[in-house]
Write a protein that holds these residues in place. Structure first.
Motif, PDB file in Angstrom:
ATOM      1  N   LEU A 162     -20.149   9.623  19.319  1.00 59.19           N
ATOM      2  CA  LEU A 162     -21.257   9.034  20.271  1.00 59.19           C
ATOM      3  C   LEU A 162     -21.901  10.453  20.822  1.00 59.19           C
ATOM      4  CD1 LEU A 162     -19.444   6.371  22.124  1.00 59.19           C
ATOM      5  CD2 LEU A 162     -20.830   6.285  19.951  1.00 59.19           C
ATOM      6  N   ILE A 163     -23.039  10.295  21.672  1.00 63.07           N
ATOM      7  CA  ILE A 163     -23.793  11.171  22.494  1.00 63.07           C
ATOM      8  C   ILE A 163     -23.966  10.648  23.523  1.00 63.07           C
ATOM      9  CG2 ILE A 163     -25.719  12.844  22.398  1.00 63.07           C
ATOM     10  CD1 ILE A 163     -25.826  13.006  19.550  1.00 63.07           C
ATOM     11  N   ASP A 164     -23.544  10.863  24.682  1.00 62.00           N
ATOM     12  CA  ASP A 164     -23.907  10.438  25.984  1.00 62.00           C
ATOM     13  C   ASP A 164     -23.448   9.004  25.966  1.00 62.00           C
ATOM     14  OD1 ASP A 164     -24.352  12.928  27.138  1.00 62.00           O
ATOM     15  OD2 ASP A 164     -26.597  12.473  26.376  1.00 62.00           O
ATOM     16  N   SER A 165     -22.656   8.441  25.183  1.00 65.21           N
ATOM     17  CA  SER A 165     -22.144   6.953  24.986  1.00 65.21           C
ATOM     18  C   SER A 165     -23.144   6.197  24.230  1.00 65.21           C
ATOM     19  CB  SER A 165     -22.095   6.253  26.185  1.00 65.21           C
ATOM     20  OG  SER A 165     -21.034   6.863  27.187  1.00 65.21           O
ATOM     21  N   SER A 166     -23.871   6.795  23.326  1.00 63.66           N
ATOM     22  CA  SER A 166     -24.780   6.258  22.641  1.00 63.66           C
ATOM     23  C   SER A 166     -24.643   6.571  21.039  1.00 63.66           C
ATOM     24  CB  SER A 166     -26.270   6.537  22.910  1.00 63.66           C
ATOM     25  OG  SER A 166     -26.698   6.123  24.204  1.00 63.66           O
ATOM     26  N   VAL A 198     -25.362   9.514  10.653  1.00 63.25           N
ATOM     27  CA  VAL A 198     -24.771   9.588  12.314  1.00 63.25           C
ATOM     28  C   VAL A 198     -24.653  11.150  12.591  1.00 63.25           C
ATOM     29  CG1 VAL A 198     -22.734   8.888  13.500  1.00 63.25           C
ATOM     30  CG2 VAL A 198     -23.384   7.643  11.459  1.00 63.25           C
ATOM     31  N   SER A 199     -25.257  11.039  13.794  1.00 67.26           N
ATOM     32  CA  SER A 199     -25.129  12.406  14.349  1.00 67.26           C
ATOM     33  C   SER A 199     -24.349  12.489  15.688  1.00 67.26           C
ATOM     34  CB  SER A 199     -26.733  12.807  15.035  1.00 67.26           C
ATOM     35  OG  SER A 199     -27.512  12.900  14.060  1.00 67.26           O
ATOM     36  N   ASP A 216     -17.500   1.539   4.108  1.00 69.14           N
ATOM     37  CA  ASP A 216     -16.590   2.398   4.863  1.00 69.14           C
ATOM     38  C   ASP A 216     -17.480   3.085   6.200  1.00 69.14           C
ATOM     39  OD1 ASP A 216     -18.591   4.037   3.489  1.00 69.14           O
ATOM     40  OD2 ASP A 216     -17.222   5.754   3.055  1.00 69.14           O
ATOM     41  N   PHE A 217     -18.377   2.227   6.645  1.00 67.29           N
ATOM     42  CA  PHE A 217     -19.102   2.715   7.710  1.00 67.29           C
ATOM     43  C   PHE A 217     -18.323   3.063   8.870  1.00 67.29           C
ATOM     44  CE2 PHE A 217     -21.988   1.767  11.195  1.00 67.29           C
ATOM     45  CZ  PHE A 217     -22.894   2.791  11.278  1.00 67.29           C
ATOM     46  N   LEU A 218     -18.099   4.033   9.613  1.00 71.06           N
ATOM     47  CA  LEU A 218     -17.625   4.236  11.075  1.00 71.06           C
ATOM     48  C   LEU A 218     -16.082   3.690  10.946  1.00 71.06           C
ATOM     49  CD1 LEU A 218     -20.188   3.668  13.588  1.00 71.06           C
ATOM     50  CD2 LEU A 218     -19.518   5.810  12.659  1.00 71.06           C
ATOM     51  N   LEU A 219     -15.686   3.857   9.715  1.00 70.48           N
ATOM     52  CA  LEU A 219     -14.189   3.279   9.203  1.00 70.48           C
ATOM     53  C   LEU A 219     -13.089   3.882  10.489  1.00 70.48           C
ATOM     54  CD1 LEU A 219     -12.738   1.196   7.922  1.00 70.48           C
ATOM     55  CD2 LEU A 219     -12.309   2.890   6.084  1.00 70.48           C
ATOM     56  N   VAL A 246     -25.403  17.737  15.570  1.00 67.57           N
ATOM     57  CA  VAL A 246     -25.381  17.985  14.113  1.00 67.57           C
ATOM     58  C   VAL A 246     -25.121  16.661  13.469  1.00 67.57           C
ATOM     59  CG1 VAL A 246     -24.667  20.364  14.564  1.00 67.57           C
ATOM     60  CG2 VAL A 246     -23.009  18.279  14.535  1.00 67.57           C
ATOM     61  N   VAL A 247     -25.329  16.616  12.102  1.00 71.30           N
ATOM     62  CA  VAL A 247     -24.988  15.786  11.477  1.00 71.30           C
ATOM     63  C   VAL A 247     -23.312  15.293  11.190  1.00 71.30           C
ATOM     64  CG1 VAL A 247     -25.175  14.463   8.978  1.00 71.30           C
ATOM     65  CG2 VAL A 247     -26.995  15.569  10.153  1.00 71.30           C
ATOM     66  N   ARG A 248     -22.809  14.461  11.703  1.00 67.58           N
ATOM     67  CA  ARG A 248     -21.630  13.961  11.859  1.00 67.58           C
ATOM     68  C   ARG A 248     -21.153  13.476  10.338  1.00 67.58           C
ATOM     69  NH1 ARG A 248     -16.967  13.689  11.567  1.00 67.58           N
ATOM     70  NH2 ARG A 248     -15.011  13.173  13.140  1.00 67.58           N
ATOM     71  N   HIS A 249     -21.622  12.574  10.132  1.00 64.93           N
ATOM     72  CA  HIS A 249     -21.410  11.634   8.649  1.00 64.93           C
ATOM     73  C   HIS A 249     -22.532  11.291   7.983  1.00 64.93           C
ATOM     74  CE1 HIS A 249     -18.655  10.101   5.918  1.00 64.93           C
ATOM     75  NE2 HIS A 249     -17.622  10.252   6.437  1.00 64.93           N
ATOM     76  N   VAL A 250     -22.503  11.095   6.819  1.00 65.34           N
ATOM     77  CA  VAL A 250     -23.630  10.567   6.028  1.00 65.34           C
ATOM     78  C   VAL A 250     -22.912   9.543   5.141  1.00 65.34           C
ATOM     79  CG1 VAL A 250     -25.396  10.844   4.056  1.00 65.34           C
ATOM     80  CG2 VAL A 250     -24.945  12.465   5.802  1.00 65.34           C
ATOM     81  N   TYR A 251     -23.634   8.243   5.246  1.00 65.72           N
ATOM     82  CA  TYR A 251     -22.969   7.220   4.466  1.00 65.72           C
ATOM     83  C   TYR A 251     -24.119   6.527   3.489  1.00 65.72           C
ATOM     84  CZ  TYR A 251     -19.415   6.774   8.052  1.00 65.72           C
ATOM     85  OH  TYR A 251     -18.414   7.200   9.050  1.00 65.72           O
ATOM     86  N   ASN A 252     -23.902   6.487   2.293  1.00 71.33           N
ATOM     87  CA  ASN A 252     -24.712   6.102   1.219  1.00 71.33           C
ATOM     88  C   ASN A 252     -24.172   4.576   0.559  1.00 71.33           C
ATOM     89  OD1 ASN A 252     -26.385   8.377   0.924  1.00 71.33           O
ATOM     90  ND2 ASN A 252     -24.573   9.326   0.241  1.00 71.33           N
TER      91      ASN A 252
END
Length: 516
Positions: free
Chosen positions: A493-497, A453-454, A478-481, A462-468
């Protein structure tokens, strides 16, 4: 004819009157003391530090009395005069009124001295180190020896002790952190650690991520050290292209090379960056060999391996130290993974992919307005990194749901006007990645999925989080928990995306352990 008034009544009235007069006199005296102290401070006259601080405390007590009266008369109300107190404390420091200690801050290896007038009461309240130093001093002057970078921000550090707030720049973070650690000002140290963690992606002229990591390692700040290491690992491609890469220490270099969670374009990109680092830093032969052995040559195509053997100056110089690794990599590319697994331990790091962003390993996925509805997405990856599997592809289906409902209660074609099932698990976001087909080629291979997740921080993506998560689970639990996707300004989010990059990493398993 006047009645006789009882003597006891007269005494009681007299006593009460005397008490009221006494209360009024004491209140007037306190007010005179406050006004006197304020006039002396404003006029620049010398006032003992204890008297100044005591006057401020009395003023706050009066404010507290007002607050109590308001509570009795009306609903609860808070009268906050803390900013006025901070301003008075700052004026006390700036003007030096009532100062009883002179700090002489001497820069090491120089004759420069910075003189600051302070109040011992304030310093002892904020720092036990200052408390001990002040108790052992022999005069009103106290000499402190500091490095030039710490001496340059010492007045800013002292102001924090008086006012409780501070303005920090990137190049001031380390010296202020040093002072907070040296004088045991733990709240400031914790705040600076948080500031540095949040500003790892900020742009600076000379760079600061590497220096912050090295400083955190030296001082033993594990929280800051881990934050720096994680940022460097997750954003390694940008770090490799920056001027900071050449300043990476040997210890940090080897630490990074041993990690499997590095996010970069390819293993070849990492080798080329290592070659540049060796040419510029000229490490010892042993350090160079250790670094080159940490490269995962099996993740580099045979064509590029041949090129490195003939064109890389570093490879030509240290070829004997990595010859066996190169030979094993060529065997890996020539044979089927199942055949290779019968004779070699394919669970070692040499055959473990990192988080490669190249097209063969996954695909980016931009989800506009992620809270609107479910989305699906299909992409292909190479079956494995082996040259034997170059032509084989696996198709993957990805499903993103902002408010997850189990498949068992979903209706593929909901009737118009029918009630939808109740949302479960609090409606948190979910992502599922599954293979679209099955194949006998999957034997001996399991797939680890990684979702990156950037986000944009300090104007940089930048990379905000990495889920494996692995094939057996098919999703990251725990995705986007902790993410709030409803806010347009969400840090996820980047520009609401929602900017994702899905990577599928094939991991091989040893089928038969060869006898030694």
């Amino acid at each position: 004819m006047l009645r006789d008034v009882p003597t006891s009544y007269i005494k009681r009235e007299t006593g009460q009157h005397t008490q009221r007069e006494r209360d009024w006199s004491e209140k007037k005296a306190r007010k005179d003391d406050i006004n006197t102290g304020r006039e002396m401070v404003n006029s620049g006259a010398s006032v003992p530090a204890v008297l100044c601080l005591a006057s401020l405390c009395v003023a706050l007590c009066v404010g507290a009395a007002l607050k109590s009266d308001v509570v009795l008369e009306n609903s609860a109300t808070t009268l906050n005069h803390s900013m006025a107190l901070v301003q008075r404390m700052e004026a006390l420091l700036t003007q030096g009124n009532g100062s009883d200690v002179i700090l002489r801050v001497q820069m090491l290896n120089t004759d420069e001295v910075k003189v600051i007038q302070v109040h011992s009461l304030v310093l002892t309240l904020q720092s036990d180190v200052f408390d001990e130093l002040l108790q052992t001093r022999n005069s009103t002057a106290m000499v402190l020896r500091e490095s030039p970078d710490c001496a340059a921000v010492f007045d800013k550090f002292i102001r924090y002790l008086y006012c409780g707030d501070i303005t920090v720049r990137l190049n001031q973070a380390i010296p202020l952190h040093k002072l907070a650690s040296k004088y045991h000002v733990w709240d400031l140290r914790q705040g600076l650690t948080q500031y540095m963690t949040q500003h790892l992606s900020s742009d600076s002229l000379t760079g600061h991520m590497v220096s912050w990591y090295q400083y955190a390692t030296q001082i033993g700040d594990v929280t800051l050290q881990n934050s720096c290491l994680q940022y460097l690992s997750w954003n390694l491609s940008s770090v490799l292209q920056s001027a900071e890469w050449s300043s990476v220490s040997e210890e940090l270099l080897l630490t990074l090379l041993q990690r499997s969670d590095l996010v970069l374009q390819s293993e070849l990109e990492l080798y080329e960056a290592l070659e540049a680092w060796i040419n510029q830093n000229q490490p010892s032969v042993e350090k160079a060999k250790s670094a080159l052995k940490a490269i995962r040559y099996a993740m580099i195509s045979p064509q590029h391996l041949f090129h490195l053997q003939k064109k890389s100056s570093v490879m030509l110089k240290y070829y004997e130290s990595v010859r066996d690794l190169l030979f094993l990599a060529f065997q890996f590319h020539a044979a089927s993974p199942i055949q290779l697994a019968k004779y070699f331990d394919v669970n070692c790091s040499l055959f473990t992919p990192r988080n490669y962003l190249s097209q063969a390993w996954g695909s980016p996925w931009v989800i506009n307005n992620p809270t609107r509805d479910d989305r699906s997405f299909s992409f292909q990856t190479q079956l494995g990194p082996s040259g034997y599997d170059t032509s084989k592809r696996v198709t993957w289906n990805a499903l993103f749901s902002p408010r997850w409902l189990p498949l068992s209660v979903r209706s593929a074609y909901p009737e118009q006007g029918s009630l939808q099932p109740t949302r479960t698990d609090g409606g948190r976001p979910r992502i599922i990645v599954t293979p679209a087909t099955s194949s006998p080629d999957f034997a001996g291979v399991s797939f680890q999925k990684t979702v990156i997740v950037s986000a944009r921080k300090q104007g940089k993506v930048v990379v905000r989080h990495v889920y494996n998560f692995h094939q057996s689970t098919e999703e990251a639990g725990d995705f986007l928990l902790e993410a709030d996707l409803q806010r347009r300004a969400s840090e996820y989010l980047i520009d609401s995306s929602l900017y994702l990059h899905i990577i599928v990493k094939p991991l091989y398993h040893s089928l038969i352990v060869a006898k030694k």
